[in-house]
Structures are given as C-alpha cells and as structure tokens.
Scaffold this active site. Sequence first.
Site, mmCIF file in Angstrom:
data_model
loop_
_atom_site.group_PDB
_atom_site.id
_atom_site.type_symbol
_atom_site.label_atom_id
_atom_site.label_comp_id
_atom_site.label_asym_id
_atom_site.label_seq_id
_atom_site.Cartn_x
_atom_site.Cartn_y
_atom_site.Cartn_z
ATOM 1 N N CYS A 234 0.862 -1.180 0.000
ATOM 2 C CA CYS A 234 0.000 0.000 0.000
ATOM 3 C C CYS A 234 0.901 1.234 0.000
ATOM 4 O O CYS A 234 2.110 1.113 -0.167
ATOM 5 C CB CYS A 234 -0.961 -0.008 1.182
ATOM 6 S SG CYS A 234 -0.196 0.164 2.791
ATOM 7 N N SER A 235 0.325 2.381 0.209
ATOM 8 C CA SER A 235 1.109 3.615 0.135
ATOM 9 C C SER A 235 2.326 3.579 1.046
ATOM 10 O O SER A 235 3.443 3.811 0.610
ATOM 11 C CB SER A 235 0.239 4.820 0.483
ATOM 12 O OG SER A 235 -0.756 4.974 -0.496
#
Length: 108
Positions: free
Chosen positions: A10-11
């Site tokens: 994810c980020s």
Amino acid sequence: MAEKTIMLACSAGMSTSLLVSKMQAAAKADGVDYHIFATAASDIDHQLNSENHPDVLLLGPQIGYMAADIKKKTDAAGIPMAPINMQDYGMMNGENVLTTAEKLMGDK
C-alpha cells in the site's frame, strides 16, 4: 519455515498491517503456514528482486493506479499480482483476501 510468502503493498505499508493480521489468523485457522507481510509501494522493486521474493503480490486499493506498471514488473519476475477487492479491504476480510492470494498461487 513458511510454505509460501504473500506480500501486500500500500502507500506506506501501514494500512495493510491490520489486514495482514486478519489473513494470518485465517491461515492459522485453515492450517496453512504462510509468511504474510505488508510493505510500502516504494519497496516493491526491492522485494521482487530479493532472493526471498514473495510468491504473490496483492495491492491495496489506494495504489491501484500503479497496477499496470507493477504488473509489468511482477510478470517479468514470474510473480502473480492482483489488486485487493475494495470491499474486502474496507471490511478487513482476511479470509477472502487470503483466498484470493491462494487462487493466484494455484493453491485453491
């Protein structure tokens, strides 16, 4: 030693950590031994090129826009990749996400 390795990205690698816990619990309940971990999108290249690369990569919805570029890299490395279903991600449904990973790895 774990049978297979499942990587979630994810980020920053933090929002998927709860999902990792839920997936680990689901794997334990199913009697399978997987190494499941989360990492930041910026670490994907390193992980794919490492000696202990994952057997599958699942992308958090917040980096779905990167999927086409990441798919080129995972294809080159021979690693299946898919985005995590947004509803399963939002509900933190570890069992469904684990099943997705297993299907991609050919385990189900």
